[in-house]
Structure formats: C-alpha cells, structure tokens
Design an enzyme around this catalytic site. Sequence first.
Site: not given
Ligand code: PPS
Ligand code: ADP
Length: 207
Positions: A39, A44-45, A67, A84, A87, A111
């Site tokens: 996370s 996503s970026t 998400d 998971r 998912n 994942s």
């Molecule tokens: N316990 C826990 N662990 C990890 N992440 C958590 C959890 N609870 C909520 N979130 C939020 O859910 C997003 C991850 O969802 P995913 O479907 O990608 O997770 S997974 O692949 O099934 O592990 C993840 O989004 P990203 O930050 O974009 O990765 C989190 O915002």
């Molecule tokens: N290459 C990058 N350089 C600087 N900031 C980044 C970069 N990639 C992502 N970020 C910042 O990091 C944070 C998490 O990125 P995000 O794409 O939401 O991650 P994830 O989807 O893995 O949770 C966001 O605030 C995003 O703007």
Amino acid sequence: MATVGNSTNIFWQESPIGRLERQKLLNQKGCVVWITGLSGSGKSTLAFSVNKELYSRGKLSYILDGDNLRHGLNKNLCFSAEDRTENIRRVGEVAKLFADAGLICIASLISPYRKDRDACRAMLPDSNFIEVFMNMPLELCEARDPKGLYKLARAGKIKGFTGIDDPYEPPLNCEIEIKQKDGVCPTPNAMAGQVVSYLEEEGYLHF
Ligand SMILES: Nc1ncnc2c1ncn2[C@@H]1O[C@H](COP(=O)(O)OS(=O)(=O)O)[C@@H](OP(=O)(O)O)[C@H]1O
Ligand SMILES: Nc1ncnc2c1ncn2[C@@H]1O[C@H](COP(=O)(O)OP(=O)(O)O)[C@@H](O)[C@H]1O
C-alpha cells in the site's frame, strides 16, 4: 456430461469472432499488466500513468484497481488470507476476459501472496502476464501514507495490515521491477515509460 467447479452439464461456447479478430481490429495484443506492491508503493499512480500514455498512443487499456473493485465485485471480501486469495482469483479471471477482448488490462492490487499471483499468470495463455513489482521500501510507503492507514495500523486500529502485521511476498521472477535509484523514486512518467517500453519491445502495441 461436463463438470466444472460446482456446475454440471455445461459446455464451452466458441464464438466465430475470436481474440485474433479483436486484436486485429484494435491493432494491439491483449495482455495483463499485473502491478503488485505494498500500500502506498505507487501502484495506482503507475496504472493511471500507463493508461494515459497508452491512450495517447491510440491503444486501449483498462484499469482494474483493488481499492475500486472492493466497492463492487469484491465488496463481500475482507483482508483475511482466504479473502485476499479469492479477491486475486476473481480479478485474475476478469483480467483474463479483458485480455481476451484484446485490451491491455492493468490490474493494480497489493496481491501479497506469490501463489495467488502465479495462479493468475497460469490462467493466461502464451505468457501474456506481465508482472510489475513496485519495489519501494516500507519506510517510503509509510512516510507517504496518503490514506492514513499505516498510522492506524501502527496504532493497532487496523489489524492485519500488509507490511505491518500481515505478509507481503515479493516476486521472484517478475518481468518489470520499479525501484528507487540513488534513494530517489522515478517520476510517474518515468515509471510508465519503463512499462510502455516493455510492451512496445514485446510487440503488444501492434497486431
Ligand atoms: N488490512 C489491509 N491490508 C492492506 N490494505 C488494506 C487493508 N485494509 C484496507 N486496505 C486498503 O485496501 C487496499 C488494498 O486492496 P487490495 O484488493 O489491493 O488488497 S489485496 O490484494 O487483496 O491484498 C489498499 O489500497 P492501496 O493503498 O491502494 O494498496 C488499502 O487502501
Ligand atoms: N513516482 C512517484 N513519485 C512521487 N510520489 C509518488 C509516486 N508514485 C506515487 N506517489 C505518491 O505516493 C502515494 C501513494 O501512491 P498510490 O499510487 O496511491 O499507491 P498505491 O496504489 O500502491 O497505494 C500517493 O500520494 C502518490 O501521489
């Protein structure tokens, strides 16, 4: 009698218009770009940036974001290991359909389990599964913490948070690894460039 899963008496229906015809129409090859990482690692970026770059080149891609899918298709799942896995299995199946439709499907999910990602890879024919590892240190992800979830996890208010008190298994043989250089994360454009160059070199951007 054909039996698949829990169903019996089911038969595969082959359409006269197949994957090759759709790929020809779109002038691209269907595949799955599977982005995995902690996370906050930038999944996503990267997905948005690749989507945008492909669009500007006239190539059709579609993002499956973990998400977002948890708001619909996967809204009955939590973050236990079993859920998971389910998912990832569901998203793998959907991604396979998008690739079969001829699209470049960008799946962006934590994942965390290697076996689940490998199972998705095994669903795709002809190695059309491109695994992208966002290899960012936990410290960086935690410092970013855009949703404040690491803070809650550290405070014990979220249990089983990936990287804190739940596992993440890094890929052993991914196609693309995105990582810091000299302690600096590449820009979103540079990260996307790495992925799009790979797609170009491997012939996915033309039929
Ligand atoms: N316990 C826990 N662990 C990890 N992440 C958590 C959890 N609870 C909520 N979130 C939020 O859910 C997003 C991850 O969802 P995913 O479907 O990608 O997770 S997974 O692949 O099934 O592990 C993840 O989004 P990203 O930050 O974009 O990765 C989190 O915002
Ligand atoms: N290459 C990058 N350089 C600087 N900031 C980044 C970069 N990639 C992502 N970020 C910042 O990091 C944070 C998490 O990125 P995000 O794409 O939401 O991650 P994830 O989807 O893995 O949770 C966001 O605030 C995003 O703007």
